[in-house]
Write a protein that holds these residues in place. Structure first.
Motif, PDB file in Angstrom:
ATOM      1  N   LEU A   1       0.819  -1.218   0.000  1.00 19.46           N
ATOM      2  CA  LEU A   1       0.000   0.000   0.000  1.00 19.46           C
ATOM      3  C   LEU A   1       0.850   1.264   0.000  1.00 19.46           C
ATOM      4  CD1 LEU A   1      -2.741  -1.062   2.582  1.00 19.46           C
ATOM      5  CD2 LEU A   1      -3.009  -0.866   0.089  1.00 19.46           C
ATOM      6  N   GLU A   2       2.076   1.161   0.493  1.00 16.88           N
ATOM      7  CA  GLU A   2       2.946   2.338   0.598  1.00 16.88           C
ATOM      8  C   GLU A   2       3.844   2.531  -0.619  1.00 16.88           C
ATOM      9  OE1 GLU A   2       4.894   1.690   4.315  1.00 16.88           O
ATOM     10  OE2 GLU A   2       3.069   2.089   5.493  1.00 16.88           O
ATOM     11  N   GLN A   3       3.569   1.817  -1.698  1.00  9.47           N
ATOM     12  CA  GLN A   3       4.326   2.043  -2.927  1.00  9.47           C
ATOM     13  C   GLN A   3       4.133   3.479  -3.411  1.00  9.47           C
ATOM     14  OE1 GLN A   3       6.453  -0.290  -4.797  1.00  9.47           O
ATOM     15  NE2 GLN A   3       6.356  -0.968  -2.666  1.00  9.47           N
ATOM     16  N   THR A   4       5.233   4.110  -3.826  1.00  7.06           N
ATOM     17  CA  THR A   4       5.124   5.480  -4.321  1.00  7.06           C
ATOM     18  C   THR A   4       4.463   5.528  -5.692  1.00  7.06           C
ATOM     19  OG1 THR A   4       7.347   5.372  -5.276  1.00  7.06           O
ATOM     20  CG2 THR A   4       7.145   6.215  -3.017  1.00  7.06           C
ATOM     21  N   TYR A   5       4.437   4.405  -6.391  1.00  6.61           N
ATOM     22  CA  TYR A   5       3.710   4.306  -7.658  1.00  6.61           C
ATOM     23  C   TYR A   5       2.228   4.166  -7.310  1.00  6.61           C
ATOM     24  CZ  TYR A   5       2.427   2.665 -12.335  1.00  6.61           C
ATOM     25  OH  TYR A   5       1.857   2.526 -13.584  1.00  6.61           O
ATOM     26  N   SER A   6       1.418   5.118  -7.747  1.00  8.78           N
ATOM     27  CA  SER A   6       0.044   5.205  -7.247  1.00  8.78           C
ATOM     28  C   SER A   6      -0.963   4.345  -7.997  1.00  8.78           C
ATOM     29  CB  SER A   6      -0.423   6.664  -7.285  1.00  8.78           C
ATOM     30  OG  SER A   6      -0.378   7.164  -8.622  1.00  8.78           O
ATOM     31  N   ASN A   7      -0.707   4.020  -9.262  1.00  9.10           N
ATOM     32  CA  ASN A   7      -1.712   3.291 -10.051  1.00  9.10           C
ATOM     33  C   ASN A   7      -1.559   1.792  -9.807  1.00  9.10           C
ATOM     34  OD1 ASN A   7      -3.863   2.931 -11.775  1.00  9.10           O
ATOM     35  ND2 ASN A   7      -2.624   3.046 -13.637  1.00  9.10           N
ATOM     36  N   ARG A   8      -2.021   1.364  -8.644  1.00  8.46           N
ATOM     37  CA  ARG A   8      -1.891  -0.054  -8.290  1.00  8.46           C
ATOM     38  C   ARG A   8      -3.080  -0.475  -7.431  1.00  8.46           C
ATOM     39  NH1 ARG A   8      -2.386   1.783  -3.682  1.00  8.46           N
ATOM     40  NH2 ARG A   8      -0.793   2.892  -2.492  1.00  8.46           N
ATOM     41  N   GLU A   9      -3.307  -1.779  -7.447  1.00  9.53           N
ATOM     42  CA  GLU A   9      -4.316  -2.391  -6.589  1.00  9.53           C
ATOM     43  C   GLU A   9      -3.648  -3.521  -5.821  1.00  9.53           C
ATOM     44  OE1 GLU A   9      -7.449  -4.205  -8.872  1.00  9.53           O
ATOM     45  OE2 GLU A   9      -6.092  -5.568  -9.940  1.00  9.53           O
ATOM     46  N   VAL A  10      -4.151  -3.781  -4.617  1.00  8.43           N
ATOM     47  CA  VAL A  10      -3.578  -4.837  -3.775  1.00  8.43           C
ATOM     48  C   VAL A  10      -4.638  -5.911  -3.583  1.00  8.43           C
ATOM     49  CG1 VAL A  10      -2.541  -5.408  -1.553  1.00  8.43           C
ATOM     50  CG2 VAL A  10      -2.074  -3.178  -2.616  1.00  8.43           C
ATOM     51  N   ILE A  11      -4.328  -7.109  -4.051  1.00  8.69           N
ATOM     52  CA  ILE A  11      -5.238  -8.255  -3.956  1.00  8.69           C
ATOM     53  C   ILE A  11      -4.629  -9.263  -2.997  1.00  8.69           C
ATOM     54  CG2 ILE A  11      -6.328 -10.151  -5.233  1.00  8.69           C
ATOM     55  CD1 ILE A  11      -6.011  -8.369  -7.772  1.00  8.69           C
ATOM     56  N   VAL A  12      -5.376  -9.631  -1.965  1.00  5.40           N
ATOM     57  CA  VAL A  12      -4.882 -10.629  -1.011  1.00  5.40           C
ATOM     58  C   VAL A  12      -5.833 -11.821  -1.022  1.00  5.40           C
ATOM     59  CG1 VAL A  12      -4.117 -11.108   1.333  1.00  5.40           C
ATOM     60  CG2 VAL A  12      -3.986  -8.762   0.429  1.00  5.40           C
ATOM     61  N   VAL A  13      -5.283 -13.007  -1.239  1.00  2.79           N
ATOM     62  CA  VAL A  13      -6.072 -14.231  -1.218  1.00  2.79           C
ATOM     63  C   VAL A  13      -5.717 -14.981   0.056  1.00  2.79           C
ATOM     64  CG1 VAL A  13      -6.631 -16.387  -2.397  1.00  2.79           C
ATOM     65  CG2 VAL A  13      -6.125 -14.321  -3.741  1.00  2.79           C
ATOM     66  N   ASN A  14      -6.658 -15.002   1.008  1.00  4.32           N
ATOM     67  CA  ASN A  14      -6.438 -15.752   2.242  1.00  4.32           C
ATOM     68  C   ASN A  14      -6.695 -17.227   1.972  1.00  4.32           C
ATOM     69  OD1 ASN A  14      -5.951 -16.061   5.098  1.00  4.32           O
ATOM     70  ND2 ASN A  14      -8.138 -16.495   5.278  1.00  4.32           N
ATOM     71  N   ASP A  15      -5.622 -18.011   2.092  1.00  2.00           N
ATOM     72  CA  ASP A  15      -5.654 -19.417   1.672  1.00  2.00           C
ATOM     73  C   ASP A  15      -5.988 -20.342   2.850  1.00  2.00           C
ATOM     74  OD1 ASP A  15      -5.284 -21.491  -0.244  1.00  2.00           O
ATOM     75  OD2 ASP A  15      -3.247 -21.818   0.484  1.00  2.00           O
ATOM     76  N   GLY A  16      -7.158 -20.101   3.454  1.00  2.00           N
ATOM     77  CA  GLY A  16      -7.600 -20.971   4.540  1.00  2.00           C
ATOM     78  C   GLY A  16      -6.812 -20.838   5.818  1.00  2.00           C
ATOM     79  N   SER A  17      -6.329 -19.641   6.138  1.00  2.00           N
ATOM     80  CA  SER A  17      -5.555 -19.443   7.371  1.00  2.00           C
ATOM     81  C   SER A  17      -6.390 -19.764   8.605  1.00  2.00           C
ATOM     82  CB  SER A  17      -5.062 -17.996   7.452  1.00  2.00           C
ATOM     83  OG  SER A  17      -4.182 -17.688   6.397  1.00  2.00           O
ATOM     84  N   THR A  18      -5.720 -20.302   9.617  1.00  2.00           N
ATOM     85  CA  THR A  18      -6.399 -20.644  10.874  1.00  2.00           C
ATOM     86  C   THR A  18      -5.778 -19.933  12.074  1.00  2.00           C
ATOM     87  OG1 THR A  18      -4.961 -22.580  11.151  1.00  2.00           O
ATOM     88  CG2 THR A  18      -7.060 -22.926  10.012  1.00  2.00           C
ATOM     89  N   ASP A  19      -4.855 -18.999  11.825  1.00  2.00           N
ATOM     90  CA  ASP A  19      -4.094 -18.387  12.921  1.00  2.00           C
ATOM     91  C   ASP A  19      -4.495 -16.947  13.216  1.00  2.00           C
ATOM     92  OD1 ASP A  19      -3.165 -17.138  10.639  1.00  2.00           O
ATOM     93  OD2 ASP A  19      -1.062 -17.132  11.284  1.00  2.00           O
ATOM     94  N   GLY A  20      -5.573 -16.469  12.620  1.00  2.00           N
ATOM     95  CA  GLY A  20      -5.960 -15.075  12.830  1.00  2.00           C
ATOM     96  C   GLY A  20      -5.509 -14.144  11.728  1.00  2.00           C
ATOM     97  N   SER A  21      -4.901 -14.683  10.670  1.00  2.00           N
ATOM     98  CA  SER A  21      -4.473 -13.834   9.547  1.00  2.00           C
ATOM     99  C   SER A  21      -5.651 -13.088   8.936  1.00  2.00           C
ATOM    100  CB  SER A  21      -3.798 -14.685   8.466  1.00  2.00           C
ATOM    101  OG  SER A  21      -2.588 -15.227   8.899  1.00  2.00           O
ATOM    102  N   LEU A  22      -6.796 -13.748   8.838  1.00  2.00           N
ATOM    103  CA  LEU A  22      -7.957 -13.134   8.190  1.00  2.00           C
ATOM    104  C   LEU A  22      -8.385 -11.864   8.925  1.00  2.00           C
ATOM    105  CD1 LEU A  22     -10.076 -13.263   5.976  1.00  2.00           C
ATOM    106  CD2 LEU A  22     -11.463 -14.737   7.449  1.00  2.00           C
ATOM    107  N   GLU A  23      -8.324 -11.876  10.240  1.00  2.00           N
ATOM    108  CA  GLU A  23      -8.704 -10.685  11.003  1.00  2.00           C
ATOM    109  C   GLU A  23      -7.737  -9.533  10.723  1.00  2.00           C
ATOM    110  OE1 GLU A  23      -8.828 -13.836  12.207  1.00  2.00           O
ATOM    111  OE2 GLU A  23     -11.024 -13.768  12.069  1.00  2.00           O
TER     112      GLU A  23
END
Length: 314
Positions: free
Chosen positions: A28-50
Protein backbone atom coordinates in the motif's frame (compact mmCIF):
# COMPACT_ATOMS: atom_id res chain seq x y z
CA UNK A 1 0.38 1.49 -24.20
CA UNK A 2 -0.11 3.67 -21.13
CA UNK A 3 3.03 5.02 -19.47
CA UNK A 4 1.52 4.36 -16.04
CA UNK A 5 -0.35 1.03 -16.39
CA UNK A 6 -2.31 -0.41 -13.49
CA UNK A 7 -0.22 -2.85 -11.46
CA UNK A 8 -1.93 -5.64 -9.52
CA UNK A 9 0.00 -6.65 -6.39
CA UNK A 10 -1.05 -10.23 -5.57
CA UNK A 11 -0.42 -11.64 -2.09
CA UNK A 12 -1.31 -15.21 -1.06
CA UNK A 13 -1.61 -15.64 2.69
CA UNK A 14 -1.58 -18.82 4.73
CA UNK A 15 -1.06 -18.60 8.50
CA UNK A 16 1.16 -15.52 8.25
CA UNK A 17 -0.45 -13.46 11.03
CA UNK A 18 2.93 -12.28 12.37
CA UNK A 19 4.08 -10.83 9.05
CA UNK A 20 1.20 -10.26 6.64
CA UNK A 21 0.26 -6.84 8.00
CA UNK A 22 3.75 -5.53 7.26
CA UNK A 23 3.71 -7.17 3.81
CA UNK A 24 0.38 -5.53 2.93
CA UNK A 25 1.51 -2.13 4.21
CA UNK A 26 4.61 -2.34 2.02
CA UNK A 27 2.30 -2.88 -0.98
CA UNK A 28 0.00 0.00 0.00
CA UNK A 29 2.95 2.34 0.60
CA UNK A 30 4.33 2.04 -2.93
CA UNK A 31 5.12 5.48 -4.32
CA UNK A 32 3.71 4.31 -7.66
CA UNK A 33 0.04 5.21 -7.25
CA UNK A 34 -1.71 3.29 -10.05
CA UNK A 35 -1.89 -0.05 -8.29
CA UNK A 36 -4.32 -2.39 -6.59
CA UNK A 37 -3.58 -4.84 -3.78
CA UNK A 38 -5.24 -8.25 -3.96
CA UNK A 39 -4.88 -10.63 -1.01
CA UNK A 40 -6.07 -14.23 -1.22
CA UNK A 41 -6.44 -15.75 2.24
CA UNK A 42 -5.65 -19.42 1.67
CA UNK A 43 -7.60 -20.97 4.54
CA UNK A 44 -5.56 -19.44 7.37
CA UNK A 45 -6.40 -20.64 10.87
CA UNK A 46 -4.09 -18.39 12.92
CA UNK A 47 -5.96 -15.08 12.83
CA UNK A 48 -4.47 -13.83 9.55
CA UNK A 49 -7.96 -13.13 8.19
CA UNK A 50 -8.70 -10.69 11.00
CA UNK A 51 -5.46 -8.82 10.27
CA UNK A 52 -6.39 -8.62 6.59
CA UNK A 53 -9.92 -7.41 7.30
CA UNK A 54 -8.45 -4.52 9.29
CA UNK A 55 -7.26 -2.96 6.01
CA UNK A 56 -10.86 -2.52 4.88
CA UNK A 57 -11.38 -1.22 1.35
CA UNK A 58 -7.67 -0.49 0.88
CA UNK A 59 -7.25 -4.06 -0.38
CA UNK A 60 -9.31 -6.52 -2.38
CA UNK A 61 -9.63 -9.51 -0.08
CA UNK A 62 -10.79 -12.97 -1.04
CA UNK A 63 -11.13 -15.69 1.57
CA UNK A 64 -11.23 -19.37 0.67
CA UNK A 65 -10.16 -22.89 1.65
CA UNK A 66 -6.53 -23.92 1.80
CA UNK A 67 -5.40 -24.94 -1.70
CA UNK A 68 -1.74 -23.94 -1.62
CA UNK A 69 0.26 -20.86 -2.54
CA UNK A 70 0.25 -21.48 -6.30
CA UNK A 71 -3.54 -21.86 -6.41
CA UNK A 72 -3.90 -18.68 -4.36
CA UNK A 73 -1.64 -16.77 -6.75
CA UNK A 74 -3.60 -18.06 -9.73
CA UNK A 75 -6.84 -16.94 -8.09
CA UNK A 76 -5.30 -13.52 -7.56
CA UNK A 77 -4.35 -13.50 -11.22
CA UNK A 78 -7.97 -14.19 -12.17
CA UNK A 79 -9.09 -11.24 -10.04
CA UNK A 80 -6.37 -8.88 -11.27
CA UNK A 81 -7.35 -5.91 -13.40
CA UNK A 82 -3.83 -4.64 -14.00
CA UNK A 83 -1.75 -4.99 -17.14
CA UNK A 84 1.26 -5.68 -14.94
CA UNK A 85 1.40 -8.04 -11.96
CA UNK A 86 3.63 -7.93 -8.92
CA UNK A 87 3.59 -11.21 -7.03
CA UNK A 88 4.33 -10.66 -3.36
CA UNK A 89 4.70 -13.05 -0.42
CA UNK A 90 2.98 -12.58 2.93
CA UNK A 91 6.25 -12.56 4.88
CA UNK A 92 8.33 -10.32 2.59
CA UNK A 93 8.57 -6.54 2.20
CA UNK A 94 8.47 -4.46 -0.98
CA UNK A 95 10.58 -1.32 -0.73
CA UNK A 96 8.55 1.86 -1.38
CA UNK A 97 10.14 2.63 -4.77
CA UNK A 98 9.95 -0.89 -6.21
CA UNK A 99 7.13 -0.31 -8.67
CA UNK A 100 8.17 3.27 -9.44
CA UNK A 101 11.62 2.03 -10.46
CA UNK A 102 10.50 -1.04 -12.41
CA UNK A 103 7.36 0.09 -14.24
CA UNK A 104 9.08 2.58 -16.62
CA UNK A 105 11.63 -0.08 -17.60
CA UNK A 106 8.86 -2.64 -18.20
CA UNK A 107 6.84 -0.21 -20.34
CA UNK A 108 9.88 0.71 -22.42
CA UNK A 109 10.82 -2.96 -22.98
CA UNK A 110 7.66 -4.99 -23.56
CA UNK A 111 9.51 -8.28 -24.15
CA UNK A 112 11.47 -8.05 -20.90
CA UNK A 113 10.74 -9.06 -17.34
CA UNK A 114 12.48 -6.52 -15.13
CA UNK A 115 13.73 -8.02 -11.87
CA UNK A 116 15.66 -6.55 -8.95
CA UNK A 117 18.17 -7.37 -6.26
CA UNK A 118 17.01 -8.08 -2.73
CA UNK A 119 18.22 -8.28 0.84
CA UNK A 120 17.45 -10.76 3.61
CA UNK A 121 15.77 -10.05 6.93
CA UNK A 122 15.17 -12.35 9.89
CA UNK A 123 11.86 -13.04 11.59
CA UNK A 124 12.20 -9.87 13.65
CA UNK A 125 12.74 -7.78 10.52
CA UNK A 126 16.47 -7.22 11.10
CA UNK A 127 18.82 -7.25 8.12
CA UNK A 128 21.10 -10.26 7.93
CA UNK A 129 24.53 -10.37 6.37
CA UNK A 130 23.76 -12.46 3.29
CA UNK A 131 22.64 -10.49 0.28
CA UNK A 132 20.55 -11.47 -2.70
CA UNK A 133 22.41 -9.95 -5.58
CA UNK A 134 21.11 -11.50 -8.78
CA UNK A 135 23.10 -12.38 -11.86
CA UNK A 136 22.66 -9.87 -14.69
CA UNK A 137 21.67 -11.01 -18.16
CA UNK A 138 22.19 -9.28 -21.48
CA UNK A 139 19.53 -9.22 -24.18
CA UNK A 140 21.97 -11.19 -26.34
CA UNK A 141 22.08 -14.15 -23.94
CA UNK A 142 19.68 -17.04 -24.43
CA UNK A 143 17.09 -16.49 -21.65
CA UNK A 144 16.45 -20.24 -21.23
CA UNK A 145 20.14 -20.94 -20.72
CA UNK A 146 20.44 -17.98 -18.36
CA UNK A 147 17.59 -19.17 -16.12
CA UNK A 148 18.94 -22.72 -16.02
CA UNK A 149 22.42 -21.58 -15.06
CA UNK A 150 21.55 -18.87 -12.54
CA UNK A 151 19.42 -18.93 -9.43
CA UNK A 152 18.24 -16.01 -7.36
CA UNK A 153 15.23 -14.55 -9.15
CA UNK A 154 12.62 -14.74 -6.42
CA UNK A 155 8.83 -14.80 -6.76
CA UNK A 156 8.45 -11.06 -5.95
CA UNK A 157 11.57 -9.97 -7.84
CA UNK A 158 10.21 -9.45 -11.37
CA UNK A 159 7.43 -7.23 -12.62
CA UNK A 160 5.48 -9.31 -15.16
CA UNK A 161 2.85 -8.64 -17.80
CA UNK A 162 -0.37 -10.35 -16.78
CA UNK A 163 -1.04 -11.40 -20.40
CA UNK A 164 2.26 -13.28 -20.50
CA UNK A 165 1.71 -15.07 -17.20
CA UNK A 166 -1.80 -16.13 -18.23
CA UNK A 167 -0.44 -17.18 -21.61
CA UNK A 168 1.87 -19.80 -20.06
CA UNK A 169 -0.82 -21.08 -17.69
CA UNK A 170 0.09 -19.23 -14.49
CA UNK A 171 1.65 -21.13 -11.60
CA UNK A 172 1.73 -24.93 -11.66
CA UNK A 173 -0.37 -25.90 -8.68
CA UNK A 174 1.00 -29.44 -8.43
CA UNK A 175 4.49 -28.21 -7.55
CA UNK A 176 5.25 -28.27 -3.83
CA UNK A 177 7.90 -25.56 -4.22
CA UNK A 178 10.30 -24.03 -6.78
CA UNK A 179 7.20 -22.62 -8.49
CA UNK A 180 8.87 -19.30 -9.30
CA UNK A 181 11.73 -20.95 -11.18
CA UNK A 182 9.22 -23.02 -13.12
CA UNK A 183 7.14 -19.98 -14.08
CA UNK A 184 10.15 -17.93 -15.10
CA UNK A 185 11.56 -20.78 -17.18
CA UNK A 186 8.26 -21.26 -19.01
CA UNK A 187 8.16 -17.52 -19.75
CA UNK A 188 11.72 -17.73 -21.10
CA UNK A 189 10.74 -20.69 -23.30
CA UNK A 190 8.11 -18.39 -24.83
CA UNK A 191 10.71 -15.71 -25.55
CA UNK A 192 10.62 -13.53 -22.43
CA UNK A 193 13.98 -11.94 -21.60
CA UNK A 194 14.81 -11.36 -17.93
CA UNK A 195 16.76 -8.15 -17.28
CA UNK A 196 18.21 -7.00 -13.99
CA UNK A 197 17.60 -3.58 -12.49
CA UNK A 198 20.61 -3.67 -10.13
CA UNK A 199 18.92 -2.07 -7.14
CA UNK A 200 17.83 -3.63 -3.86
CA UNK A 201 14.06 -3.12 -3.90
CA UNK A 202 12.86 -6.06 -1.86
CA UNK A 203 13.45 -7.75 1.51
CA UNK A 204 13.07 -11.53 1.71
CA UNK A 205 12.28 -12.85 5.18
CA UNK A 206 14.01 -16.01 6.28
CA UNK A 207 11.47 -18.00 8.25
CA UNK A 208 12.41 -21.28 9.95
CA UNK A 209 10.43 -24.22 8.61
CA UNK A 210 9.19 -22.52 5.44
CA UNK A 211 8.70 -24.66 2.33
CA UNK A 212 11.68 -23.10 0.55
CA UNK A 213 13.95 -23.65 3.58
CA UNK A 214 13.97 -27.40 2.85
CA UNK A 215 16.29 -27.37 -0.15
CA UNK A 216 16.09 -31.11 -0.80
CA UNK A 217 12.37 -30.64 -1.38
CA UNK A 218 13.20 -27.90 -3.87
CA UNK A 219 15.64 -30.18 -5.70
CA UNK A 220 12.95 -32.87 -5.88
CA UNK A 221 10.80 -30.53 -8.02
CA UNK A 222 13.49 -29.60 -10.53
CA UNK A 223 13.15 -32.65 -12.76
CA UNK A 224 9.46 -31.88 -13.37
CA UNK A 225 10.42 -28.33 -14.26
CA UNK A 226 13.12 -29.14 -16.82
CA UNK A 227 11.17 -32.01 -18.36
CA UNK A 228 8.29 -29.68 -19.18
CA UNK A 229 10.65 -27.02 -20.51
CA UNK A 230 12.38 -29.65 -22.67
CA UNK A 231 9.06 -30.84 -24.09
CA UNK A 232 7.86 -27.30 -24.86
CA UNK A 233 11.10 -26.43 -26.62
CA UNK A 234 11.12 -29.70 -28.57
CA UNK A 235 7.51 -29.27 -29.73
CA UNK A 236 8.27 -25.75 -30.98
CA UNK A 237 11.53 -26.69 -32.70
CA UNK A 238 13.53 -24.55 -30.25
CA UNK A 239 15.61 -27.25 -28.59
CA UNK A 240 19.19 -26.23 -29.41
CA UNK A 241 22.38 -28.02 -28.34
CA UNK A 242 23.18 -25.12 -26.02
CA UNK A 243 19.83 -25.52 -24.28
CA UNK A 244 20.27 -29.28 -23.93
CA UNK A 245 23.70 -28.72 -22.39
CA UNK A 246 22.14 -26.21 -19.98
CA UNK A 247 19.42 -28.68 -18.93
CA UNK A 248 22.06 -31.36 -18.33
CA UNK A 249 24.20 -28.88 -16.39
CA UNK A 250 21.22 -27.86 -14.26
CA UNK A 251 20.58 -31.48 -13.26
CA UNK A 252 24.26 -32.22 -12.66
CA UNK A 253 24.52 -29.22 -10.33
CA UNK A 254 21.43 -30.49 -8.52
CA UNK A 255 23.06 -33.90 -8.25
CA UNK A 256 26.08 -32.31 -6.52
CA UNK A 257 23.68 -30.54 -4.16
CA UNK A 258 21.99 -33.85 -3.36
CA UNK A 259 25.40 -35.31 -2.46
CA UNK A 260 26.02 -32.43 -0.04
CA UNK A 261 22.79 -33.42 1.71
CA UNK A 262 23.78 -37.12 1.76
CA UNK A 263 21.11 -38.05 -0.79
CA UNK A 264 23.32 -40.36 -2.83
CA UNK A 265 20.55 -42.32 -4.57
CA UNK A 266 18.83 -39.17 -5.81
CA UNK A 267 22.16 -37.70 -6.86
CA UNK A 268 23.10 -40.68 -9.01
CA UNK A 269 19.66 -40.64 -10.64
CA UNK A 270 20.07 -36.97 -11.59
CA UNK A 271 23.56 -37.62 -12.98
CA UNK A 272 22.10 -40.43 -15.11
CA UNK A 273 19.27 -38.22 -16.38
CA UNK A 274 21.71 -35.42 -17.19
CA UNK A 275 23.52 -37.78 -19.57
CA UNK A 276 20.24 -38.61 -21.27
CA UNK A 277 19.68 -34.96 -22.04
CA UNK A 278 23.24 -34.38 -23.31
CA UNK A 279 26.27 -36.62 -23.85
CA UNK A 280 28.52 -34.40 -21.72
CA UNK A 281 26.12 -34.95 -18.84
CA UNK A 282 26.43 -31.42 -17.46
CA UNK A 283 29.92 -32.12 -16.11
CA UNK A 284 31.29 -29.02 -17.87
CA UNK A 285 28.89 -26.85 -15.86
CA UNK A 286 28.80 -28.67 -12.52
CA UNK A 287 32.58 -29.10 -12.11
CA UNK A 288 35.56 -26.81 -12.46
CA UNK A 289 39.32 -27.36 -12.29
CA UNK A 290 40.53 -30.25 -10.15
CA UNK A 291 37.02 -31.42 -9.28
CA UNK A 292 36.28 -32.07 -12.96
CA UNK A 293 39.40 -34.21 -13.27
CA UNK A 294 38.49 -36.12 -10.10
CA UNK A 295 34.96 -36.68 -11.36
CA UNK A 296 36.36 -38.60 -14.33
CA UNK A 297 38.92 -40.48 -12.22
CA UNK A 298 36.96 -41.52 -9.12
CA UNK A 299 33.34 -40.61 -9.80
CA UNK A 300 30.98 -38.02 -8.27
CA UNK A 301 30.52 -39.48 -4.77
CA UNK A 302 34.18 -39.53 -3.75
CA UNK A 303 34.84 -36.26 -5.61
CA UNK A 304 32.19 -34.56 -3.51
CA UNK A 305 33.61 -35.98 -0.29
CA UNK A 306 37.04 -34.61 -1.16
CA UNK A 307 35.56 -31.26 -2.19
CA UNK A 308 33.65 -30.99 1.10
CA UNK A 309 36.77 -31.97 3.06
CA UNK A 310 38.82 -29.37 1.19
CA UNK A 311 36.21 -26.68 1.87
CA UNK A 312 36.16 -27.50 5.60
CA UNK A 313 39.92 -26.82 5.83
CA UNK A 314 39.86 -23.40 4.14
Amino acid sequence: MATDPLVSIIIPCYNAKRFVGEAVRSALEQTYSNREVIVVNDGSTDGSLEVLKSFGDAIRLQDGPNRGGCAARNRGLELARGELVQFHDADDILHPEKLARQVPRAVANRNQAIYCNYGFIDEAGRSVSANGACAPVSTQEDPVVFLLRNAGITTPGPLLWREDVVGVGGFREELACAQERDLHLRLACKGMIFCLLPEELLSIRRVAGSVSSNYVRVLDQHLKIVEQAHDWLEQNGDLTDERLRAIAGFLACDARSYLRFDEQEKALEYFKLAKRFHAVGGVDHAYRGWTRLLYHLIGPVYTQRLADWSRSWR
